[in-house]
Design an enzyme around this catalytic site. Structure first.
Site, short mmCIF file in Angstrom:
data_model
loop_
_atom_site.label_atom_id
_atom_site.label_comp_id
_atom_site.label_asym_id
_atom_site.label_seq_id
_atom_site.Cartn_x
_atom_site.Cartn_y
_atom_site.Cartn_z
N TYR A 190 1.29 -1.19 -0.29
CA TYR A 190 -0.07 -0.54 -0.04
C TYR A 190 0.42 0.95 -0.09
CZ TYR A 190 -4.20 2.69 0.05
OH TYR A 190 -4.99 3.96 0.20
N LYS A 205 -0.21 8.67 -3.55
CA LYS A 205 -1.03 9.06 -2.12
C LYS A 205 0.03 10.37 -1.64
CE LYS A 205 -4.91 6.61 -1.50
NZ LYS A 205 -6.47 7.40 -1.58
#
Length: 425
Positions: A248, A257
């Site tokens: 992630y 992100k």
């Protein structure tokens, strides 16, 4: 009117149909779980004249929570954008379609002016439609924008290039535990290996899930002179545990992100200079969503986290109520050193992460039932599609051809009648 009895059919965490009544009830449950407004925002919420807001990605997950919490907690009026499939003769609509219809009913009952649009948020056509609505229906000024888009691909409206995101680690393969259920619902803990990003995988993922479209929305609305003085915007994000970091935060999604956070810093400087506004990312805590269940290891981690915290796991609707308090000024903006709103502190304490890590190491197919809250996790997955929702009679047939909500025309609209504000594109 098509009415059906439903037997849930699924492939892993993906269900092939959704239950209209269950989806509607789950939205009502979220509404009830949202804290009522207090202080100065209470009057605006009661009178239906709250701030004008736009939620992009309003039909699922944290975007749905942002919409409902905004309506109830902050008394927002405005626009929600999502991309859902209509019902057909053979299939139900997507769950988000039915959740949107239920959201419209709640907004109407609460006296909120909410227009819900169905279409491609990445397109300039949608941006134009939203801008037109803000001009003629919401006084020509937007106070808030919440960006919560999770999509597998994006077509750049300028170049026509289509980008596809991938879930891969960067540098080396990643081997991790993951949780699956067989057709009978029996849990199994497996180890899976995901190969590293190759070629332009990182660039493609950043193009889809980074901050480019968020910035394009701000540019588009600013170019039309629609940003109110003090305009505040937030893009919803996630950091998560060290247990899932390789796939992630340190993987292709993490690169996206990071780009989102860099975009926030750029937008924050620009908005502060032009309209006295703010741009932040909001880092939310773990939840069971249609997007998160697709990521290796996340299902296992979330089930173990619930096993550790029980009801101490903070649901999205309560997190987003806190975010709206901060965006509207009802509470101070609580930012970390990177300028991010942190709604995940309950999840990432040393004590909680140590307890989850200990269970992670011990997790096998034989031990998982004692370590994770599997009943809760299975129910949460089914609730995403309207199943296993308390209070719903699943033995009764239910209508599936629920129409997309069309808002009531207002005097401020042009003279072309209801078609001028029709919510499908």
């Amino acid at each position: 009117m098509n009415e059906h009895l439903f037997t849930p059919r699924n492939r892993g965490f993906l269900f092939l149909d959704s239950h209209p009544a269950g989806c509607a009830r789950s939205v009502a449950d979220m509404w009830e779980a949202c804290p009522a407004p207090s202080g100065p925002s209470a009057a605006a919420a009661t009178e239906g004249e709250g701030p004008a807001a736009l939620v992009i990605g309003s039909s699922a997950g944290y975007g749905l929570a942002a919409t409902l919490a905004g309506l109830k907690r902050a008394g927002i009026r405005g626009i929600g954008v999502s991309f859902e499939k209509a019902p057909t003769v053979r299939r139900t609509a997507t769950a988000g379609w039915y959740r949107t219809a239920a959201t419209a009913d709640l907004a109407r009952a609460a006296g909120r002016d909410l227009v819900l649009l169905n279409g491609d948020a990445f397109s300039d056509a949608m941006k134009d439609q939203v801008a037109d609505l803000i001009e003629r229906r919401f006084g020509g000024r937007l106070d808030h924008l919440v960006y919560s888009v999770a999509a597998p691909r994006r077509t750049d409206p300028v170049t026509g290039t289509t980008y596809a995101s991938v879930l891969k680690p960067i540098g080396l393969p990643n081997r991790t535990k993951t949780l699956v259920f067989d057709e009978e619902g029996v849990p199994e803990v497996r180890e899976v290996e995901t190969g590293p990003a190759e070629g332009d995988d990182v660039e493609q993922t950043v193009a889809v899930m980074g901050g480019s479209d968020w910035e394009r929305w701000i540019d588009h609305l600013a170019g039309r002179g629609l940003l109110a003085e003090g305009f505040a915007t937030a893009a919803l994000s996630y950091i998560g545990s060290p247990l899932t970091a390789a796939i992630y935060r340190q993987g292709t999604i993490g690169a996206a992100k990071a780009h989102l956070e860099a975009t926030a810093r750029t937008l924050n400087e620009r908005l502060g200079r032009t309209v006295g506004g703010r741009a932040v990312t909001s880092v939310n805590g773990a939840a069971v969503t249609q997007s998160s269940t697709a990521i290796p290891g996340i299902a296992l981690y979330t089930g173990l986290l619930r096993g550790v915290l029980g009801t101490g796991l903070v649901p999205p609707i309560r997190q987003l109520a806190t975010l709206w308090d901060q965006l509207t000024g009802a509470a101070p903006l609580a930012l970390d050193d990177e300028g991010r709103v942190r709604l995940d502190t309950w999840e990432l304490t040393e004590e909680v992460q140590a307890a989850v890590a200990e269970r992670w190491e011990s997790a096998t197919t034989d031990t998982i039932a004692a370590l994770a809250d599997l009943d809760w996790f299975r129910t949460e997955v089914r609730r995403l599609y309207g199943f296993s929702v308390p209070g719903v009679d699943y033995a009764a047939p239910v209508a599936t051809d629920v129409p997309w909500p069309v808002p009531t025309p207002r005097a401020a609209d042009d003279d072309s009648g209801p078609e001028a504000v029709r919510s499908t594109v």
